[in-house]
Design a protein around this motif. Structure first.
Motif, PDB file in Angstrom:
ATOM      1  N   LEU A 355      36.890  13.169  -6.715  1.00  0.00           N
ATOM      2  CA  LEU A 355      37.123  12.037  -5.815  1.00  0.00           C
ATOM      3  C   LEU A 355      35.812  11.411  -5.357  1.00  0.00           C
ATOM      4  N   VAL A 356      34.830  12.243  -4.983  1.00  0.00           N
ATOM      5  CA  VAL A 356      33.550  11.692  -4.520  1.00  0.00           C
ATOM      6  C   VAL A 356      32.848  10.977  -5.672  1.00  0.00           C
ATOM      7  N   GLY A 357      32.933  11.542  -6.874  1.00  0.00           N
ATOM      8  CA  GLY A 357      32.366  10.857  -8.033  1.00  0.00           C
ATOM      9  C   GLY A 357      33.038   9.518  -8.291  1.00  0.00           C
ATOM     10  N   GLN A 358      34.374   9.477  -8.123  1.00  0.00           N
ATOM     11  CA  GLN A 358      35.107   8.213  -8.283  1.00  0.00           C
ATOM     12  C   GLN A 358      34.671   7.196  -7.225  1.00  0.00           C
ATOM     13  N   ALA A 359      34.487   7.658  -5.977  1.00  0.00           N
ATOM     14  CA  ALA A 359      34.077   6.746  -4.907  1.00  0.00           C
ATOM     15  C   ALA A 359      32.691   6.165  -5.187  1.00  0.00           C
ATOM     16  N   LEU A 360      31.747   7.014  -5.605  1.00  0.00           N
ATOM     17  CA  LEU A 360      30.403   6.523  -5.915  1.00  0.00           C
ATOM     18  C   LEU A 360      30.443   5.551  -7.100  1.00  0.00           C
ATOM     19  N   ALA A 361      31.240   5.861  -8.107  1.00  0.00           N
ATOM     20  CA  ALA A 361      31.375   4.961  -9.254  1.00  0.00           C
ATOM     21  C   ALA A 361      31.917   3.604  -8.817  1.00  0.00           C
ATOM     22  N   ASN A 362      32.884   3.604  -7.908  1.00  0.00           N
ATOM     23  CA  ASN A 362      33.437   2.338  -7.413  1.00  0.00           C
ATOM     24  C   ASN A 362      32.375   1.517  -6.688  1.00  0.00           C
ATOM     25  N   LEU A 363      31.546   2.200  -5.884  1.00  0.00           N
ATOM     26  CA  LEU A 363      30.503   1.479  -5.150  1.00  0.00           C
ATOM     27  C   LEU A 363      29.476   0.879  -6.120  1.00  0.00           C
ATOM     28  N   ILE A 364      29.103   1.646  -7.139  1.00  0.00           N
ATOM     29  CA  ILE A 364      28.131   1.133  -8.110  1.00  0.00           C
ATOM     30  C   ILE A 364      28.724  -0.025  -8.899  1.00  0.00           C
ATOM     31  N   GLU A 365      29.988   0.123  -9.324  1.00  0.00           N
ATOM     32  CA  GLU A 365      30.647  -0.973 -10.046  1.00  0.00           C
ATOM     33  C   GLU A 365      30.706  -2.227  -9.187  1.00  0.00           C
ATOM     34  N   ASN A 366      31.020  -2.054  -7.914  1.00  0.00           N
ATOM     35  CA  ASN A 366      31.109  -3.192  -7.002  1.00  0.00           C
ATOM     36  C   ASN A 366      29.749  -3.883  -6.877  1.00  0.00           C
ATOM     37  N   ALA A 367      28.649  -3.081  -6.797  1.00  0.00           N
ATOM     38  CA  ALA A 367      27.305  -3.648  -6.675  1.00  0.00           C
ATOM     39  C   ALA A 367      26.891  -4.360  -7.960  1.00  0.00           C
ATOM     40  N   LEU A 368      27.242  -3.785  -9.101  1.00  0.00           N
ATOM     41  CA  LEU A 368      26.882  -4.413 -10.372  1.00  0.00           C
ATOM     42  C   LEU A 368      27.703  -5.665 -10.640  1.00  0.00           C
ATOM     43  N   ARG A 369      28.943  -5.671 -10.187  1.00  0.00           N
ATOM     44  CA  ARG A 369      29.831  -6.795 -10.480  1.00  0.00           C
ATOM     45  C   ARG A 369      29.571  -7.982  -9.570  1.00  0.00           C
ATOM     46  N   TYR A 370      29.340  -7.731  -8.292  1.00  0.00           N
ATOM     47  CA  TYR A 370      29.250  -8.840  -7.335  1.00  0.00           C
ATOM     48  C   TYR A 370      27.847  -9.018  -6.755  1.00  0.00           C
ATOM     49  N   GLY A 371      26.986  -8.022  -6.936  1.00  0.00           N
ATOM     50  CA  GLY A 371      25.650  -8.114  -6.371  1.00  0.00           C
ATOM     51  C   GLY A 371      24.648  -8.690  -7.355  1.00  0.00           C
ATOM     52  N   GLU A 372      23.413  -8.636  -6.929  1.00  0.00           N
ATOM     53  CA  GLU A 372      22.325  -9.130  -7.765  1.00  0.00           C
ATOM     54  C   GLU A 372      21.131  -8.195  -7.620  1.00  0.00           C
ATOM     55  N   GLY A 373      20.185  -8.308  -8.589  1.00  0.00           N
ATOM     56  CA  GLY A 373      18.933  -7.564  -8.503  1.00  0.00           C
ATOM     57  C   GLY A 373      19.121  -6.064  -8.620  1.00  0.00           C
ATOM     58  N   GLU A 374      18.176  -5.346  -8.076  1.00  0.00           N
ATOM     59  CA  GLU A 374      18.166  -3.889  -8.171  1.00  0.00           C
ATOM     60  C   GLU A 374      19.279  -3.273  -7.324  1.00  0.00           C
ATOM     61  N   VAL A 375      19.900  -2.224  -7.864  1.00  0.00           N
ATOM     62  CA  VAL A 375      20.913  -1.456  -7.134  1.00  0.00           C
ATOM     63  C   VAL A 375      20.309  -0.100  -6.807  1.00  0.00           C
ATOM     64  N   ARG A 376      20.241   0.212  -5.531  1.00  0.00           N
ATOM     65  CA  ARG A 376      19.587   1.449  -5.093  1.00  0.00           C
ATOM     66  C   ARG A 376      20.642   2.394  -4.501  1.00  0.00           C
ATOM     67  N   VAL A 377      20.653   3.629  -5.025  1.00  0.00           N
ATOM     68  CA  VAL A 377      21.565   4.675  -4.543  1.00  0.00           C
ATOM     69  C   VAL A 377      20.738   5.709  -3.792  1.00  0.00           C
ATOM     70  N   LEU A 378      21.139   6.011  -2.560  1.00  0.00           N
ATOM     71  CA  LEU A 378      20.399   6.938  -1.705  1.00  0.00           C
ATOM     72  C   LEU A 378      21.338   8.035  -1.218  1.00  0.00           C
ATOM     73  N   VAL A 379      20.959   9.286  -1.424  1.00  0.00           N
ATOM     74  CA  VAL A 379      21.739  10.446  -0.975  1.00  0.00           C
ATOM     75  C   VAL A 379      20.920  11.188   0.066  1.00  0.00           C
ATOM     76  N   MET A 380      21.507  11.392   1.253  1.00  0.00           N
ATOM     77  CA  MET A 380      20.794  12.067   2.341  1.00  0.00           C
ATOM     78  C   MET A 380      21.751  13.008   3.065  1.00  0.00           C
ATOM     79  N   GLN A 381      21.161  14.016   3.719  1.00  0.00           N
ATOM     80  CA  GLN A 381      21.939  14.951   4.529  1.00  0.00           C
ATOM     81  C   GLN A 381      21.478  14.853   5.972  1.00  0.00           C
ATOM     82  N   HIS A 382      22.454  14.836   6.914  1.00  0.00           N
ATOM     83  CA  HIS A 382      22.153  14.734   8.349  1.00  0.00           C
ATOM     84  C   HIS A 382      22.910  15.857   9.060  1.00  0.00           C
TER      85      HIS A 382
END
Length: 462
Positions: A355-382
């Motif tokens: 499920l988490v992999g599917q969610a991240l894939a959806n976010l990347i697809e959304n950025a590639l489809r509707y966004g522009e320029g560089e797409v940056r993915v950041l993973v952090m723990q708080h």
């Protein structure tokens, strides 16, 4: 008795004898009466014991004084002292009696030795006064020469008991009136607030679904109930709207691919011998894949929102999962002249990998489809939480529409003519909430910053 339409309960349910409020108003005074009666009885017995102890101490002292008179001054002085004290003691409810061994009265203010009272030395006795029937507490003492001395006092604790009984009756009456008034006022307030809830529910049942139960200002348990009821109604409203929108959106989104599929099939039927046969078949497969993807997303979204989807939580390195997804989409980004960058901290979380992999894939697809320029993915723990952020440099989403874009099938006007079903962000939001987190859509300045919060523990819906 009138009943609510479609309900087994009478309309004036709160005012019947079966109402817990009426039982409360009637039972509370009874319990208070029993408690007060037990208190008064205990107080009476304590007072009786204390008075008797004081009586006996005073009587023993009086007997001791008379014995001293007899020993030092003789019988005649004793008789005179007893007669003198008896006259004074009549007003103080004190009894004196001195008799010979044969019971003959020698001095005192009663006629003879009381029946049933033993002539034993230094004996504490209690008997009923033959004149008025009152209880007498007395001390018996045998003097030298077989003389018998009885000194007693009428027990005024009986009068104390009568006073306590009268006060108890007055207090009971006052308490009954006060408790009935307070109980009626309290239950009337509760009934009014519950009546508001019932009235609002009746209105909502009559299809006025936008109504909500008005909140109070006390912050008590009923207000907490109202908050939960309103939240439940909001969720129910969303589900109803979702169901209505889904049926319309499914028909709208599937009509074009199905129409295209029909036309393409007609073309294939006419060109079975042509060179373009394989190309047409591939186009048909693409349309069918799109239909299947929409149905698969709808089913997954429905299962997650209804709680039917069981999360398979396993400890994993979130950075490794993000690297796998990014490597999968990196070639697609390069094809469009875009760059996909990953910055990941090492963080161990317990999540559903698929499920988490599917969610991240959806976010990347959304950025590639509707966004522009560089797409940056950041993973952090708080602390106990982890975040996955995806940022693009496109036009972003207007602030007034950021909340609505996570609704199923909602699409911006600028993206209506581009591929997609409007389920991507809705699915990400539900996956984040299933893991005890949330999805935030923030301005990337420029672009859009999508932040998916995940709880690292075992919380979340399962």
């Amino acid at each position: 008795m009138a009943h609510l339409p479609g309900s087994p309960w009478p309309a004036n349910r709160f005012y019947t004898t079966a109402s817990p409020f009426n039982r409360f108003v009637l039972i509370l005074p009874l319990i208070m009466l029993l408690a007060m009666g037990a208190f008064v009885l205990l107080t009476y017995r304590e007072a009786q014991g204390a008075l008797l102890d004081e009586f006996r101490v005073a009587l023993r002292e009086e007997v001791s004084n008379l014995e001293t008179v007899y020993r030092e001054e003789g019988l005649q002085a004793l008789r005179q002292s007893i007669d003198r004290r008896a006259k004074i003691g009549e007003a103080e409810h004190t009894i004196y009696l001195l008799t010979a061994a044969d019971g003959r009265r020698l001095a005192g203010n009663i006629d003879g030795w009381p029946a049933g009272v033993p002539a034993a030395d230094e004996r504490s006795v209690t008997f009923s006064d033959p004149l008025d029937g009152s209880t007498v507490a007395a001390e018996v003492f045998l003097l030298y020469g077989d003389l018998r001395l009885l000194v007693g006092r009428r027990a005024i604790y009986e009068q104390v008991g009568e006073h306590l009984l009268r006060n108890y009756l007055w207090l009971s009456g006052t308490m009954i009136v006060a408790s009935l008034a307070c109980g009626w006022g309290f239950t009337r307030l509760i009934r009014r607030r519950l009546g508001t809830i019932v009235s609002t529910a009746r209105t909502i049942r009559a299809d006025a679904t936008s109504n909500r139960v008005p909140m109070g200002h006390s912050g008590d348990e009923i207000d907490a109930l109202i908050v939960e009821l309103n939240a439940m109604l909001d969720k129910q409203d969303k589900l109803i709207v979702y169901a209505r929108q889904s049926s319309f959106a499914i028909a709208h989104d599937l009509r074009h691919p199905l129409s295209h599929l029909r036309n393409s099939l007609s073309d294939v039927a006419g060109e079975l011998r042509g060179l373009s046969q394989a190309e047409h078949v591939n186009a048909l497969i693409g349309d069918v894949d799109h239909i299947l993807a929409v149905f698969a997303a709808l089913m997954r979204l429905g299962r997650l929102e209804s709680g039917a989807q069981v999360l398979v939580r396993r400890p994993l390195m979130l950075s490794a999962l993000a690297a796998d997804v990014v490597s999968l989409y990196a070639p697609l980004a390069e094809e469009h002249g875009r760059k996909l960058v990953l910055e990941a901290e090492s963080c161990l979380v317990s999540v559903d990998r698929e499920l988490v992999g599917q969610a991240l894939a959806n976010l990347i697809e959304n950025a590639l489809r509707y966004g522009e320029g560089e797409v940056r993915v950041l993973v952090m723990q708080h602390g106990d939480d982890a975040t996955i952020s995806v940022r693009d440099h496109g036009p972003g989403i207007p602030a007034v529409q950021r909340e609505r874009v996570t609704d199923p099938f909602y699409r911006l006007e600028s993206s209506r003519h581009s591929p997609g079903s409007g389920l991507g962000l809705a699915l990400v939001k539900v996956i984040a909430e299933a893991h005890g987190g949330r999805l935030q859509l923030l301005p990337g300045e420029p672009g859009l910053l999508a932040v998916m919060h995940l709880h690292a523990g075992e919380e979340g819906r399962a």
